[in-house]
Design an enzyme around this catalytic site. Structure first.
Site, PDB file in Angstrom:
ATOM      1  N   VAL A 105       0.959  -1.251   0.173  1.00 53.17           N
ATOM      2  CA  VAL A 105       0.071   0.026  -0.053  1.00 53.17           C
ATOM      3  C   VAL A 105       1.056   1.153   0.045  1.00 53.17           C
ATOM      4  CG1 VAL A 105      -1.849  -1.180   1.223  1.00 53.17           C
ATOM      5  CG2 VAL A 105      -0.097  -0.097   2.614  1.00 53.17           C
ATOM      6  N   ASP A 106       2.285   1.125  -0.222  1.00 49.58           N
ATOM      7  CA  ASP A 106       3.064   2.200   0.081  1.00 49.58           C
ATOM      8  C   ASP A 106       3.605   2.814  -1.115  1.00 49.58           C
ATOM      9  OD1 ASP A 106       4.928   0.395  -1.179  1.00 49.58           O
ATOM     10  OD2 ASP A 106       5.268  -0.659   0.749  1.00 49.58           O
ATOM     11  N   HIS A 121      -4.726  -3.739  -2.157  1.00 50.62           N
ATOM     12  CA  HIS A 121      -4.900  -3.592  -0.880  1.00 50.62           C
ATOM     13  C   HIS A 121      -5.143  -2.178  -0.704  1.00 50.62           C
ATOM     14  CE1 HIS A 121      -3.721  -7.770   0.408  1.00 50.62           C
ATOM     15  NE2 HIS A 121      -4.955  -7.903  -0.273  1.00 50.62           N
ATOM     16  N   GLY A 192       7.806 -11.987  -2.794  1.00 47.57           N
ATOM     17  CA  GLY A 192       7.641 -11.399  -1.533  1.00 47.57           C
ATOM     18  C   GLY A 192       6.268 -11.483  -0.714  1.00 47.57           C
ATOM     19  N   THR A 193       5.779 -12.649  -1.083  1.00 48.49           N
ATOM     20  CA  THR A 193       4.269 -12.909  -0.171  1.00 48.49           C
ATOM     21  C   THR A 193       4.473 -14.289   0.144  1.00 48.49           C
ATOM     22  OG1 THR A 193       1.887 -12.850  -0.808  1.00 48.49           O
ATOM     23  CG2 THR A 193       3.365 -13.342  -2.775  1.00 48.49           C
ATOM     24  N   SER A 194       3.654 -14.341   1.272  1.00 48.42           N
ATOM     25  CA  SER A 194       3.568 -15.701   1.903  1.00 48.42           C
ATOM     26  C   SER A 194       2.592 -16.497   1.326  1.00 48.42           C
ATOM     27  CB  SER A 194       3.168 -15.610   3.228  1.00 48.42           C
ATOM     28  OG  SER A 194       2.188 -14.516   3.453  1.00 48.42           O
ATOM     29  N   ASN A 218      11.408 -15.836  -2.885  1.00 49.15           N
ATOM     30  CA  ASN A 218      11.294 -15.448  -1.603  1.00 49.15           C
ATOM     31  C   ASN A 218      12.334 -16.201  -0.891  1.00 49.15           C
ATOM     32  OD1 ASN A 218       9.945 -15.783   1.193  1.00 49.15           O
ATOM     33  ND2 ASN A 218       8.133 -15.744   0.316  1.00 49.15           N
ATOM     34  N   PRO A 219      13.006 -15.633  -0.023  1.00 52.28           N
ATOM     35  CA  PRO A 219      14.024 -16.449   0.713  1.00 52.28           C
ATOM     36  C   PRO A 219      13.481 -17.624   1.651  1.00 52.28           C
ATOM     37  CG  PRO A 219      13.964 -13.995   1.653  1.00 52.28           C
ATOM     38  CD  PRO A 219      12.844 -14.289   0.570  1.00 52.28           C
ATOM     39  N   ALA A 236      14.006 -10.282  -3.210  1.00 47.04           N
ATOM     40  CA  ALA A 236      13.613  -9.489  -4.658  1.00 47.04           C
ATOM     41  C   ALA A 236      14.819  -8.765  -5.256  1.00 47.04           C
ATOM     42  CB  ALA A 236      12.569  -8.538  -4.349  1.00 47.04           C
TER      43      ALA A 236
HETATM   44  N1  APR Z   1      12.402 -10.587  -0.698  1.00 49.56           N
HETATM   45  C1  APR Z   1      11.439 -11.251  -1.154  1.00 49.56           C
HETATM   46  N2  APR Z   1      10.600 -11.960  -0.305  1.00 49.56           N
HETATM   47  C2  APR Z   1      10.597 -11.452   1.356  1.00 49.56           C
HETATM   48  C3  APR Z   1      11.885 -10.655   1.515  1.00 49.56           C
HETATM   49  C4  APR Z   1      12.616 -10.114   0.562  1.00 49.56           C
HETATM   50  N3  APR Z   1      13.775  -9.267   0.773  1.00 49.56           N
HETATM   51  N4  APR Z   1      11.691 -10.478   3.044  1.00 49.56           N
HETATM   52  C5  APR Z   1      10.787 -11.148   3.312  1.00 49.56           C
HETATM   53  N5  APR Z   1      10.179 -12.002   2.413  1.00 49.56           N
HETATM   54  C6  APR Z   1       8.933 -12.846   2.267  1.00 49.56           C
HETATM   55  C7  APR Z   1       8.655 -13.535   3.674  1.00 49.56           C
HETATM   56  O1  APR Z   1       9.585 -14.782   3.553  1.00 49.56           O
HETATM   57  C8  APR Z   1       7.105 -13.829   3.770  1.00 49.56           C
HETATM   58  O2  APR Z   1       7.162 -15.082   3.015  1.00 49.56           O
HETATM   59  O3  APR Z   1       7.841 -11.981   2.061  1.00 49.56           O
HETATM   60  C9  APR Z   1       6.857 -12.668   2.878  1.00 49.56           C
HETATM   61  C10 APR Z   1       5.780 -11.664   3.405  1.00 49.56           C
HETATM   62  O4  APR Z   1       4.670 -12.404   4.000  1.00 49.56           O
HETATM   63  P1  APR Z   1       3.592 -11.454   4.578  1.00 49.56           P
HETATM   64  O5  APR Z   1       3.977 -10.774   5.772  1.00 49.56           O
HETATM   65  O6  APR Z   1       2.504 -12.459   5.085  1.00 49.56           O
HETATM   66  O7  APR Z   1       2.877 -10.426   3.690  1.00 49.56           O
HETATM   67  P2  APR Z   1       2.064 -10.727   2.214  1.00 49.56           P
HETATM   68  O8  APR Z   1       2.129 -12.090   1.670  1.00 49.56           O
HETATM   69  O9  APR Z   1       2.069  -9.452   1.486  1.00 49.56           O
HETATM   70  O10 APR Z   1       0.580 -10.633   3.075  1.00 49.56           O
HETATM   71  C11 APR Z   1      -0.597 -10.200   2.664  1.00 49.56           C
HETATM   72  O11 APR Z   1      -1.494  -9.537   4.530  1.00 49.56           O
HETATM   73  O12 APR Z   1      -0.229  -8.513   6.182  1.00 49.56           O
HETATM   74  C12 APR Z   1      -1.478  -8.446   5.236  1.00 49.56           C
HETATM   75  O13 APR Z   1      -2.375  -6.431   4.308  1.00 49.56           O
HETATM   76  C13 APR Z   1      -1.155  -7.081   4.763  1.00 49.56           C
HETATM   77  O14 APR Z   1      -1.012  -6.827   2.284  1.00 49.56           O
HETATM   78  C14 APR Z   1      -0.641  -7.694   3.279  1.00 49.56           C
HETATM   79  C15 APR Z   1      -1.511  -9.218   3.163  1.00 49.56           C
END
Ligand code: APR
Length: 248
Positions: A105-106, A121, A192-194, A218-219, A236
């Site tokens: 959202v940034d 979002h 970078g998403t879980s 994703n690491p 990333a």
């Molecule tokens: N590069 C790639 N991936 C990374 C890095 C990086 N430098 N640093 C962390 N990660 C990964 C983590 O291992 C994790 O799997 O990014 C992921 C972040 O996961 P979440 O915090 O669950 O974020 P997201 O998947 O975007 O969650 C979706 O939920 O937290 C709410 O509204 C918020 O938009 C967000 C939504």
């Protein structure tokens, strides 16, 4: 150790002309934006997402929720895009069809120069009326003495952040565009998403089911890692510049 792209990925990249990218909190974390969960430090440590990021939380305690978002906003003002954001701009220029669906959202993608962005979002810098959803001018917000400011659009309305809270629907048009892109793309990147928070999390799976090649960056392994054709255990900012450099 520096990562190397698998040979098959080079081939797939150069055969593709339709690309969907999904990004999540990890993309921004590398610029220094704390993830949603990491942002709950200090004053906010004892609060769960449901205490801060739901319509009910805002109804219960609008000042607390507004203040938390104000702190997140001020953190975001201090950060800049990283090499991974700029690599995505190059990728957008390269592919004939390209869509970047972000859960962030940034605005860091737009700040880097990405144009084809859908903010699934919402956007934290935007304020909207809690009753009507209409955008509220920045000037109205900055000149208000109330916390949160009252809404100019409805007698009972308050200004609230223009983000999608837990329990709320995503912007329908953006979700439609992202889902259509997931069905049509040749390659889908999940970065970078879980892949846990729905409905955005389903996009790479829709792409897989539609025959696309899925590349995860994703690491840390996720639910997608064993299903994606390429799972790059890297950040990333490490992996994306290599991908942009591989485009011919
Ligand atoms: N590069 C790639 N991936 C990374 C890095 C990086 N430098 N640093 C962390 N990660 C990964 C983590 O291992 C994790 O799997 O990014 C992921 C972040 O996961 P979440 O915090 O669950 O974020 P997201 O998947 O975007 O969650 C979706 O939920 O937290 C709410 O509204 C918020 O938009 C967000 C939504």
């Amino acid at each position: 150790m520096p990562i190397k792209l698998p040979e098959g990925l080079n081939t797939a990249l150069n055969n593709a002309d339709n690309v969907l990218v999904l990004t999540g909190a990890g993309m921004s974390a590398e610029s220094g934006v704390p993830t949603f969960r990491d942002a709950q430090t200090g004053l906010w440590e004892k609060l769960r997402p449901e205490d801060l990021a739901t319509p009910e939380a805002f109804q219960r305690n609008p000042k607390m929720v507004w203040d938390w978002y104000e702190e997140r906003r001020s953190n975001i003002h201090k950060v800049v895009p990283h090499a991974g954001h700029f690599a995505l701009v190059e990728m957008e220029r390269h592919f004939e069809h390209f869509l970047l669906a972000t859960q962030n959202v940034d605005s860091l993608h737009q700040q880097a120069g990405s144009k084809q962005v859908v903010e699934l979002h919402g956007n934290i810098m935007l304020s909207i009326c809690s009753e009507t959803g209409k955008p509220i001018d920045d000037e109205w917000i900055t000149t208000s003495t109330d916390t949160p400011p009252k809404s100019p659009h409805h007698p009972l309305g308050l200004a609230r952040p223009g983000v999608v809270w837990f329990g709320e629907g995503l912007p329908a048009d953006f979700l439609r565009r992202a889902t259509a892109a997931a069905r049509d793309c040749d390659i889908c990147f999940s970065i970078g998403t879980s892949t846990l928070v729905q409905p955005a999390a389903s996009l790479p799976f829709v792409a897989l089911d539609s025959g696309a090649i899925v590349v995860e960056i994703n690491p840390v392994p996720t639910a997608l890692s064993t299903q994606a054709q390429f799972s790059l255990q890297a950040t990333a900012a490490e992996a994306l510049p290599l991908i942009a450099a591989a485009l011919t």
